[in-house]
Write a protein that holds these residues in place. Sequence first.
Motif, PDB file in Angstrom:
ATOM      1  N   LYS A   1       0.832  -1.201   0.000  1.00 35.74           N
ATOM      2  CA  LYS A   1       0.000   0.000   0.000  1.00 35.74           C
ATOM      3  C   LYS A   1       0.867   1.252   0.000  1.00 35.74           C
ATOM      4  O   LYS A   1       2.025   1.227   0.432  1.00 35.74           O
ATOM      5  CB  LYS A   1      -0.939  -0.001   1.212  1.00 35.74           C
ATOM      6  N   HIS A   2       0.273   2.354  -0.480  1.00 34.92           N
ATOM      7  CA  HIS A   2       0.988   3.619  -0.613  1.00 34.92           C
ATOM      8  C   HIS A   2       0.369   4.672   0.300  1.00 34.92           C
ATOM      9  O   HIS A   2      -0.848   4.681   0.535  1.00 34.92           O
ATOM     10  CB  HIS A   2       0.938   4.104  -2.057  1.00 34.92           C
ATOM     11  N   LEU A   3       1.209   5.581   0.772  1.00 37.04           N
ATOM     12  CA  LEU A   3       0.759   6.650   1.652  1.00 37.04           C
ATOM     13  C   LEU A   3       0.081   7.745   0.820  1.00 37.04           C
ATOM     14  O   LEU A   3       0.667   8.260  -0.137  1.00 37.04           O
ATOM     15  CB  LEU A   3       1.948   7.228   2.416  1.00 37.04           C
ATOM     16  N   VAL A   4      -1.164   8.081   1.183  1.00 34.69           N
ATOM     17  CA  VAL A   4      -1.913   9.109   0.459  1.00 34.69           C
ATOM     18  C   VAL A   4      -2.541  10.069   1.456  1.00 34.69           C
ATOM     19  O   VAL A   4      -2.682   9.773   2.643  1.00 34.69           O
ATOM     20  CB  VAL A   4      -3.008   8.480  -0.435  1.00 34.69           C
ATOM     21  N   ASN A   5      -2.956  11.247   0.936  1.00 36.60           N
ATOM     22  CA  ASN A   5      -3.630  12.235   1.776  1.00 36.60           C
ATOM     23  C   ASN A   5      -5.142  12.124   1.630  1.00 36.60           C
ATOM     24  O   ASN A   5      -5.652  11.193   1.003  1.00 36.60           O
ATOM     25  CB  ASN A   5      -3.135  13.647   1.444  1.00 36.60           C
ATOM     26  N   ARG A   6      -5.876  13.077   2.167  1.00 33.65           N
ATOM     27  CA  ARG A   6      -7.338  12.994   2.143  1.00 33.65           C
ATOM     28  C   ARG A   6      -7.903  13.092   0.729  1.00 33.65           C
ATOM     29  O   ARG A   6      -9.002  12.615   0.459  1.00 33.65           O
ATOM     30  CB  ARG A   6      -7.935  14.085   3.023  1.00 33.65           C
ATOM     31  N   GLN A   7      -7.143  13.706  -0.195  1.00 29.98           N
ATOM     32  CA  GLN A   7      -7.547  13.758  -1.604  1.00 29.98           C
ATOM     33  C   GLN A   7      -7.077  12.533  -2.372  1.00 29.98           C
ATOM     34  O   GLN A   7      -7.225  12.479  -3.586  1.00 29.98           O
ATOM     35  CB  GLN A   7      -7.006  15.024  -2.272  1.00 29.98           C
ATOM     36  N   GLN A   8      -6.526  11.569  -1.670  1.00 31.04           N
ATOM     37  CA  GLN A   8      -5.994  10.338  -2.245  1.00 31.04           C
ATOM     38  C   GLN A   8      -4.869  10.616  -3.241  1.00 31.04           C
ATOM     39  O   GLN A   8      -4.719   9.932  -4.250  1.00 31.04           O
ATOM     40  CB  GLN A   8      -7.116   9.499  -2.876  1.00 31.04           C
ATOM     41  N   ARG A   9      -4.070  11.609  -2.910  1.00 31.35           N
ATOM     42  CA  ARG A   9      -2.871  11.899  -3.673  1.00 31.35           C
ATOM     43  C   ARG A   9      -1.668  11.321  -2.932  1.00 31.35           C
ATOM     44  O   ARG A   9      -1.633  11.308  -1.696  1.00 31.35           O
ATOM     45  CB  ARG A   9      -2.678  13.415  -3.844  1.00 31.35           C
TER      46      ARG A   9
END
Length: 306
Positions: free
Chosen positions: A43-51
């Motif tokens: 899995k990859h680290l993303v922000n609330r905008q899924q970026r």
Amino acid sequence: MNQPNYYSSQGFDRLDRYRDDPEWLQAMLNAENSRLLPVWRNKHLVNRQQRPISFPGNRDAGLLALDGELVLLGSDPDGIVWLALDISHLEQPTEHLPARPEQRFEDLRVVGPLLDHRSGALLAHARAMTYWHRQHRFCGACGNPTKSTRSGHMRVCSNPACGRSHHPRTDPAVIMLVHDGDYCLLGRQPSWPPGMHSTLAGFVEPGESLEDAVAREVSEEAGIRVTEIRYHSSQPWPFPSSIMLGFYARAASTAIQVDGLELESAGWFHRDQLLNSPENEQFHLPRRDSISWRLIETWMHGEHCD
């Protein structure tokens, strides 16, 4: 190809010439133009905008103290050097990372269709490489532990009597749209989301050409004979480690006989039916980041099939 398929890394320099230079790698870890991409259990680290969230190596060097697997990915067209850092050994990974609002680890299968092509390709590369490392921690020849070398692009057996080198591998799979006039063949697997129909696909077997694999898979899964097999394009597909090789093929027979193993159903669908697909749980086409969608979309608009 007017547009590359999702997850393909056009314009990305993989920097093979520096993989055996530990001094260069160390300098990059401290450089302004380096970025670290955390990966945790695919899995990859993303922000609330899924970026995607990444960290500058020169300011977040504490990440390197987490004892993760480091892989040099390469540089993008803007000159940014990217490295993946696999921290799958941590149980609560976000507790060890610099704080970001609502950051979380998310599967690429969820966020991939929402990303631009460059970001998607970068995360796919990181996912594929870190997955390979986790699957090859022990030598397949003698069973002893392996260690990472060449900036994460090779693993070497730690047993001096063996010393075998292991290199990243990708599994070739053919994926094909079979067509007959204004109709194309689509099927569905029982594990897919409700209503999803897609092109047929399967892995290439040893001693088999790509064209042979196309014909065999269509025959095995749907009982259809094909001819005029033509290559369209390819796509890296890191779920977990495939390269999808896309083809068109013309049907030489039309009577469907589903194998009941790979497919639970299959059918012939008219071009207009697909152009007006309801996209609901009764019927919908595959995800838009897949080469299966690209093959269907191209065929629906009458391109590159005849």
